[in-house]
Design an enzyme around this catalytic site. Structure first.
Site, PDB file in Angstrom:
ATOM      1  N   ARG A  77       0.840  -1.192   0.000  1.00 31.32           N
ATOM      2  CA  ARG A  77       0.000   0.000   0.000  1.00 31.32           C
ATOM      3  C   ARG A  77       0.879   1.247   0.000  1.00 31.32           C
ATOM      4  NH1 ARG A  77      -3.443  -2.516  -1.671  1.00 31.32           N
ATOM      5  NH2 ARG A  77      -5.568  -2.825  -0.952  1.00 31.32           N
ATOM      6  N   HIS A 136      -0.545  -0.211  -9.900  1.00 32.04           N
ATOM      7  CA  HIS A 136      -1.242  -0.988  -8.869  1.00 32.04           C
ATOM      8  C   HIS A 136      -1.948  -2.219  -9.465  1.00 32.04           C
ATOM      9  CE1 HIS A 136      -3.308  -0.856  -4.672  1.00 32.04           C
ATOM     10  NE2 HIS A 136      -3.248  -2.093  -5.134  1.00 32.04           N
TER      11      HIS A 136
HETATM   12  C1  OXD Z   1      -5.605  -5.741  -3.146  1.00 28.79           C
HETATM   13  C2  OXD Z   1      -4.950  -4.951  -4.161  1.00 28.79           C
HETATM   14  O1  OXD Z   1      -5.725  -5.313  -2.006  1.00 28.79           O
HETATM   15  O2  OXD Z   1      -4.952  -5.350  -5.334  1.00 28.79           O
HETATM   16  O3  OXD Z   1      -6.017  -6.866  -3.454  1.00 28.79           O
HETATM   17  O4  OXD Z   1      -4.401  -3.906  -3.846  1.00 28.79           O
END
Ligand code: OXD
Length: 319
Positions: A232, A280
């Site tokens: 993240r 992402h």
């Molecule tokens: C998840 C993502 O949390 O792809 O699955 O970020």
């Protein structure tokens, strides 16, 4: 409605909701599946979600279970009105395999100095560069859960030495594991390629900063360390990543996650020659692969209640 199976609402407005709904319905034909927003979705017992709009879950008065269609639940837990029902998340082999492919690719990119070759190619420069072998380099994985373990398997097969950092002490024959704040120093001191898969929680916010990068190993065959961030963006300080790339504290970075997504066009990360950017998608959720697990969780819940669920989110821990 008596006699009818409890319905599933699909609430994933940034994804192809219809495709998820069709896949879920195909696997459980007796169960109504509705796409939100709709009165049918609002009355459903189960919410299959990815980044639901604020208030969408609060409006579901029959809600019994939230099934997060990705691994991370930070955006769900950020909702102060989140209903008090169990939440399960995706942690299965499909996302683990995808994450492991991404991490192995980028570990090899940095091991083999590939960003340097890409720059040389752009300038038509013929200059071989020899670096260490994988078995002379340690990859350290922060966040050694199911996905971290899947990465470790692939990295070990390539030959990398492995370390892992976890919240609570664990053991694994594949990697030397370190736990908690007390063992972070020892973990960083042997890590040359740092892989961050940590969730965004109050404890991990801004953890990847200049102070942390300065504690990574830099006196081995690999030299200055590299970063692979695929958890993240909230765990990283991008101004520090840039400063550390520019002063040599970091050799290179592969970033799949960012403080702000999509990464703004004005970010200097885009044009940095030693940064590899992906939008992402290190471990994207695909309905064809994940819908069966969603249906399986609902079946288990209807048979055995909340105790029968797998991968239940601990709200206090944030994952
Ligand atoms: C998840 C993502 O949390 O792809 O699955 O970020």
């Amino acid at each position: 409605v008596s006699g009818r199976a409890r319905a599933i609402a699909v609430i994933a407005p940034s994804w192809d909701q219809g495709r998820w709904a069709r896949r879920l319905a195909a696997l459980d034909p007796d169960r109504p599946v509705a796409v939100a927003p709709s009165p049918e979705a609002e009355g459903a017992a189960y919410a299959a979600v990815w980044m639901p709009p604020a208030g969408a879950l609060t409006a579901m008065t029959n809600l019994e279970l939230i099934l997060n269609l990705g691994a991370g639940v930070d955006h769900l837990l950020a909702d102060p009105a989140l209903p008090d029902v169990p939440i399960v998340r995706q942690v299965g082999p499909d996302l683990g395999q995808r994450m492991a492919e991404h991490v192995a690719l980028h570990a090899l990119i940095h091991l083999r100095g590939h960003l340097g070759f890409a720059a040389q190619q752009a300038g038509r420069v013929w200059r071989p560069l020899a670096g260490p072998r994988a078995d002379q380099v340690t990859v350290g994985i922060m966040g050694y859960g199911a996905m971290g373990r899947a990465c470790a398997e692939k990295l070990a097969a390539i030959g990398f030495r492995l370390a892992g950092w976890t919240r609570t002490p664990q053991a694994d024959p594949l990697a030397e594991l370190f736990a908690g704040e007390g063992e972070l120093e020892a973990f960083l001191a042997r890590t040359e390629i740092l892989v961050c898969l940590l969730p965004a929680t109050p404890q991990t916010r801004g953890l990847l900063d200049a102070r942390l990068f300065a504690r990574l190993k830099r006196d081995g065959r690999f030299g200055a360390p590299a970063l692979i961030a695929a958890g993240r963006g909230a765990t990283q300080v991008e101004a520090d990543i840039l400063a550390c790339l520019d002063d040599g504290t970091l050799a290179a970075a592969s970033l799949d996650v960012f403080e702000t997504e999509p990464l703004p066009a004005s970010s200097p990360l885009w044009g940095h020659p030693r940064v590899a950017i992906t939008p992402h998608c290190a471990a994207d959720s695909h309905p064809d692969e994940l819908a069966a697990g969603v249906i399986g969780q609902i079946a288990a819940f209807e048979r055995g209640g909340a105790d029968a669920l797998r991968h239940v989110v601990d709200r206090a821990l944030g994952y």
